[in-house]
Design an enzyme around this catalytic site. Structure first.
Site, PDB file in Angstrom:
ATOM      1  N   ASP A 363       0.863  -1.179   0.000  1.00 18.56           N
ATOM      2  CA  ASP A 363       0.000   0.000   0.000  1.00 18.56           C
ATOM      3  C   ASP A 363       0.903   1.234   0.000  1.00 18.56           C
ATOM      4  O   ASP A 363       2.103   1.142   0.277  1.00 18.56           O
ATOM      5  CB  ASP A 363      -0.888  -0.042   1.243  1.00 18.56           C
ATOM      6  CG  ASP A 363      -1.773   1.179   1.358  1.00 18.56           C
ATOM      7  OD1 ASP A 363      -2.296   1.622   0.330  1.00 18.56           O
ATOM      8  OD2 ASP A 363      -1.920   1.692   2.482  1.00 18.56           O
ATOM      9  N   GLU A 463      -9.222  14.117   6.957  1.00 18.32           N
ATOM     10  CA  GLU A 463     -10.333  14.930   7.453  1.00 18.32           C
ATOM     11  C   GLU A 463      -9.864  15.843   8.572  1.00 18.32           C
ATOM     12  O   GLU A 463     -10.236  17.022   8.642  1.00 18.32           O
ATOM     13  CB  GLU A 463     -11.452  14.006   7.939  1.00 18.32           C
ATOM     14  CG  GLU A 463     -12.805  14.664   7.981  1.00 18.32           C
ATOM     15  CD  GLU A 463     -13.917  13.655   8.126  1.00 18.32           C
ATOM     16  OE1 GLU A 463     -14.887  13.714   7.356  1.00 18.32           O
ATOM     17  OE2 GLU A 463     -13.818  12.792   9.027  1.00 18.32           O
ATOM     18  N   ASP A 636      -4.738   6.242  -4.972  1.00 16.75           N
ATOM     19  CA  ASP A 636      -4.500   7.600  -5.463  1.00 16.75           C
ATOM     20  C   ASP A 636      -4.540   7.655  -6.987  1.00 16.75           C
ATOM     21  O   ASP A 636      -4.465   6.629  -7.665  1.00 16.75           O
ATOM     22  CB  ASP A 636      -3.138   8.098  -4.975  1.00 16.75           C
ATOM     23  CG  ASP A 636      -3.156   8.427  -3.488  1.00 16.75           C
ATOM     24  OD1 ASP A 636      -4.254   8.680  -2.973  1.00 16.75           O
ATOM     25  OD2 ASP A 636      -2.097   8.398  -2.857  1.00 16.75           O
TER      26      ASP A 636
END
Length: 1060
Positions: A363, A463, A636
């Site tokens: 990842d 966030e 991405d």
């Protein structure tokens, strides 16, 4: 139904039969049980029962003790949880009861720090707005607190026992399932229907934190809880060596049958030709003839030659794996002090597989990068902020922005472009809307312990970074309720009515909120992946976002729209119906979300920087030199992934031009695959008609980056390589989206304990805190484990085959009568005592090169990928070596004893003296069969020989014979034989003839065809091998450094000293 569950595998009555049944499913254990049955038949057995019973009982006992310990520990942990006593409300009665007595429909009072052992619907709590804080470490491994909130209608019940007793609501919900992140249900109460989701449920496994009390309604208990539904059997992973050993054991069984058949035929021939001459004084029993004698001889030799089947092999393998696992956990070079996280071997069965990895699937976010997000740049209405303009003094813009105008700003936040804060102060409407969106569109919870000291708890670092950025630029998120969000806009407190939250998920890849401003204006604010947002608006900001992505930044698009009051009222009604539906709730909601999230107005874009972890480029370069292929699988966009590829040395400037596969149909993808190499793919490349073409092309590349992939597609890529390449794969990640490839697909899963919780760690086989530790795991511990295991297996089979073949040769000189060549006690203790320590010492402490040189020469890893150290070919060579050694060990003592007399002229050529001489030669020769001597090995070899002589002299003494004459018949043999010089000369000659040809062969092999190990080993300085005397709290690499002086190194150092 009660809440009682049973997690124990055994109980007092079922442990022995069930555990024995499981153990005898192993072919080696079942085989030795069969031998034990044969040994009770007098006509067959020529060995005493204890030669089989003692090894078998030891193996069974060790395994049973391990199984019982594991089961007892887990059971006691569960019992402690169930003995905690909550307060129950059943009908109008309030009483205390054990958790195991809780039933569905009970209302339970939980107190702070109490463990939840049933799935509950939260009714009310002591906190404002009926919030509760829970820790879900036992569910997903995450230690950060999460928030749950009850429905306002049930929150009004408070802690009033009478109101709770009168509660007569009806809950309809999904059947028991294992989805921890989703709950679908409805509550009908006081004539109204309310939607229930995961945010209103307390699951079994949670712990109540920072909350004085709460009340909950039991929905599921016992085995129906979501936690217990997730307790299914995990995939059992086996190594290549395990699978090879199973094949070899079956081959050994076949070879054993072949040898026994030859000896049975030999017995039949001998009985026909020579046996008749003995019938005068040794008559046959009635009905016995040569054929029947051969039949009995076959089974007798099955018993005698049983040592060729390795009953102790599996126990020894588990001990070695356990030791190598400790080395990984003790390695201080894999300890991350910043988070106090050591490396952890969560399994002990895959260590040697770490030395054979060919493909690594990684990842990106949180694995290669730190997953600590920083608000770096943004674009608002086509204008970029955060980028230093050319032609302007560098110093002017590298000074951080002064946020002193905002008393609620986070002092840790840094930004370098003063133009943005100036536009905020000038009340630019687009800029204000931009930050207002960031302050409203999120699921962050705010905690304000002191006035002005805000702490945000975000579900993701992205966030948290965006809300913090809005906070510093004057749009401060303060608090939220189920129906409102309060923010401070440029110093003014404003409360927005929260009408709907359109949740983020991996399919939608966006989140929206619908709010009503204090002025009554209805607005929808949306943020999400650029491609998803672009489908719902024009492409005005695409170029700028591509520039951000090209710099390796994570980009999000922001958009909004104003809503019509009448349309929204009608949409809200349909939304309520969909949210209270039990059938296809998610599909219905998605359809409504798609309907309202259209015709959005592009507001801007954010660019968040996620820096690489320390040492990632160096680690990837080192692994590449070890011929390990690294594929990066990320969600991405292409430009971001490609830039990170260059940053971490996965892609390099000297490589050919990067070729991209990004077509929108399987036919176009197939055409592009046939033309050039690939570093990026879409879902079409995984279609059945294209997957082989994709795999063929990708495997020709030095590096592959797959972007825009979902968690399922990550697992599909790993499965594709695993299925068709027949190579050992490793998957590494840090988040829940990596679990599918870590746990269920790759041969080995590695979890990074980072910022995204512990789901990946809990699903992994090995875990640590930083990607750079992967080089330690593979190039050092993995290679050492593989090397040690292969040496152990070669030596184990060699010593057992040599031991057994001597029986085979002796059969031709004893009339195929199934007489043993050794003493029965020697046969019993051979594997358990006399040869156990040397082989384990070699397998636990052997190192070909040091920790440091394993990094300096990563090419040492390649032989493991090619499976060179132990294979069917290596096993065959081992068998030939054993055959040669057994010939020497049998015929030289036989010839030496044939016409030999003692010093006093008495005959010493008797069976017992020959047996003693042969078994002594076997142990001495096997003790010298060490290719790599260390202080530990030397101690174990000499110690084993000492134990042998002590035990032999004791068992062959007069005292033991007087106690048990039939068990110890070799009275006086040791003292009468081992005091003769010719016996010791025979031992020395036999050992030399066993070892010298092998040493000569190895020397010539090193000189003529040296391996990479042979080339690197002499390069190490002499000091590398000097003993580290103290076994205290040293780093693992010091603690287990080689303690030996390799002969070649010693000779080279000596020659240098003499020449100087």
């Amino acid at each position: 139904k009660t809440n009682a569950i049973k997690t124990s595998k055994y109980n007092l009555f079922t442990f022995l039969p069930l555990n024995l049944f499981e153990q005898f499913q192993r072919i080696a254990n079942a085989y030795f049980l069969f031998l034990l049955v044969l040994q009770v038949i007098p006509q067959i057995s020529s060995l005493s029962w204890f030669t089989t019973v003692v090894p078998l009982i030891l193996v069974l006992s060790v395994t049973a003790a391990k199984d019982a310990t594991d089961d007892i520990v887990s059971t006691f942990q569960e019992i402690r949880k169930h003995l905690k006593i909550p307060q129950l409300q059943r009908c109008v009665w309030s009483f205390r009861a054990k958790w195991m007595d809780v039933q569905v429909g009970d209302i339970i009072k939980l107190e702070n720090n109490q463990f939840v052992t049933a799935d509950l619907l939260l009714l009310s709590s002591s906190e404002p707005l009926n919030l509760v804080y829970i820790e879900t470490a036992e569910l997903d491994g995450e230690t950060n607190l999460k928030v749950r909130q009850s429905l306002p209608v049930t929150g009004d019940l408070g802690d009033d026992i009478e109101k709770l007793a009168d509660f007569n609501g009806e809950v309809r919900c999904e059947p028991p399932n294992n989805r921890l992140d989703r709950f679908t249900g409805t509550l009908t109460y006081a004539g109204q229907k309310y939607s229930l989701d995961n945010e209103k449920i307390l699951l079994r496994g949670c712990t109540l934190r920072n909350t004085e009390w709460c009340f909950g309604l039991v929905l599921f208990g016992g085995p129906e809880t979501k936690l217990m539904q997730n307790c299914g059997k995990s995939t059992f992973k086996r190594t290549r060596i395990d699978r090879l050993m199973n094949v070899l054991v079956l081959c050994i069984f076949g070879f054993l049958g072949f040898m026994c058949s030859i000896l049975a035929i030999g017995n039949w021939i001998w009985e026909m030709n020579e046996g008749s001459q003995f019938m005068v004084f040794l008559p046959r029993q009635d009905g016995n003839n040569a054929a029947f004698s051969a039949f009995l001889t076959f089974w007798s030799y099955v018993i005698i030659l049983n040592t060729v089947v390795p009953i102790s092999l599996y126990v020894s393998v588990e001990i070695i794996r356990l030791g190598n696992s400790f080395y990984i956990e003790w390695d201080r070079k894999m300890y991350y002090a910043r988070s106090d996280t050591p490396a952890e071997a969560r399994t002990t069965t895959l260590n040697e597989e770490l030395g054979q990895i060919k493909y690594i699937f990684s990842d990106k976010t949180g694995t290669l990068t730190q997953n600590i997000m920083t608000f770096n740049k943004c674009s608002i209405n086509g204008k970029s902020y955060g980028k230093i303009q050319e032609g302007v003094s560098q110093n002017t813009h590298t000074e951080t922005v002064d946020f002193s105008f905002n008393p609620l700003a986070d002092p840790r936040f840094l930004f370098h472009d003063h133009a943005l804060v100036e536009d905020v102060k000038l009340e630019n409407s687009e800029v204000h809307t931009f930050f207002r969106l960031l302050a409203l569109c999120h699921t962050v919870m705010a905690e304000e312990k002191k006035e002005g000291e805000l702490f945000y708890q975000a579900q993701s670092p992205d966030e948290g970074a965006l809300v913090t950025a809005a906070r510093n630029f004057g749009f401060v998120f303060r608090s939220r309720t189920p129906d409102s969000v309060s923010i401070v806009e440029m110093g003014k407190q404003r409360t927005y009515e929260l009408l709907a939250i359109l949740d983020f998920n991996n399919v939608r890849k966006r989140m929206s909120v619908i709010v009503r401003s204090p002025e009554g204006k209805l607005s929808l604010y949306c943020k999400g992946a650029d491609t998803i947002i672009y489908e719902r608006l024009h492409q005005s900001c695409s170029k700028l976002m591509d520039e951000f992505a090209g710099e390796g930044l994570r980009t999000l698009a922001l958009a909004y729209k104003d809503l019509d009051e009448e349309y929204f009222s009608e949409w809200k009604q349909r939304h309520h119906e969909a949210s209270t539906s039990l059938d296809d709730r998610e599909a219905k909601l998605d359809q409504l979300y798609e309907e309202i999230e259209k015709d959005l107005l592009l507001l801007g874009a954010t660019a968040i920087e996620d820096k690489l972890q320390d040492g990632v480029p160096q680690t990837i370069e080192l692994l590449s030199k070890a011929d390990i292929k690294i594929w990066v699988l990320t969600g991405d966009k292409q430009e971001t992934a490609e830039n990170i590829g260059y940053s971490c040395n996965l892609l390099r400037e000297e490589m050919a031009e990067v070729f991209v596969i990004s077509s929108n149909s399987s036919e176009e993808v197939q055409e592009e695959l046939r033309s050039e190499p690939v570093v990026e793919k879409t879902a079409y490349a995984l279609e059945h008609s294209v997957e082989l073409e994709f795999l063929r092309t990708a495997c020709m590349c030095k590096a592959v980056i797959c972007c825009r992939v979902t968690p399922l597609q990550k697992a599909q890529v790993v499965e594709l390589v695993k299925k068709y390449k027949q190579a050992v794969t490793l998957a590494i990640g840090d988040g829940a989206n990596d679990v599918s490839m870590i746990k269920g697909t790759a041969h080995i899963g590695v979890g990074i304990s980072g910022q995204e919780g512990m789901q990946a760690v809990l699903s992994s086989d090995y875990s640590f805190a930083q990607f750079r530790f992967l080089q330690n795991l593979l190039l050092v511990h993995g290679r050492w484990s593989y090397l040690r295991m292969c040496k152990f297996l070669r030596y184990f089979f060699y010593k057992n085959f040599t031991f057994t073949f001597i029986h085979f040769w002796y059969a031709f000189f004893c009339g195929f009568s199934a007489q043993t060549v050794y003493d029965e006690w020697f046969i019993t203790l051979y594997n358990l005592m006399y040869t156990a320590l040397p082989v384990l010492g070699m397998s636990l402490f052997d190192q070909d090169v040091s920790y440091k040189y394993s990094f300096q020469h990563p090419q040492l890893y390649i032989p493991g990928q090619l499976n060179l150290y132990f294979s069917k070919k290596a096993f065959f060579k081992c068998a030939l070596h054993s055959c040669y050694s057994s010939l020497v060990l049998f015929f030289i003592p036989y010839a030496a004893m044939q016409d030999t007399v003692r010093d006093d002229g008495k005959d010493m050529a008797d069976y017992q003296s020959f047996a003693l001489l042969t078994q002594t030669c076997v142990l001495c020769a096997l003790g010298l069969e060490m290719s790599y001597w260390t202080a530990v090995n030397t101690f174990f070899v000499l110690g084993s020989l000492t134990i042998y002589f002590v035990v032999t002299f004791t068992m062959y003494s007069n005292g033991m014979f007087l106690v048990l004459p039939r068990a110890f018949p070799f009275i006086g043999t040791a003292r009468n034989s081992l005091n003769q010089p010719n016996v010791w000369l025979t031992i020395l000659l036999t050992s030399a003839l066993c070892v010298l040809p092998v040493v000569t062969y190895r020397f010539l092999l090193i000189q003529l065809c040296p391996t990479i190990n042979d080339k690197v080993r002499p390069l190490q300085p002499l000091s590398t091998f000097r003993s580290k005397a103290t076994f205290t709290s040293k780093p693992a690499d010091e603690l287990f450094c080689p303690l030996s002086l390799h002969l070649t190194v010693a000779r080279r150092e000596l020659n240098q000293g003499l020449s100087s």
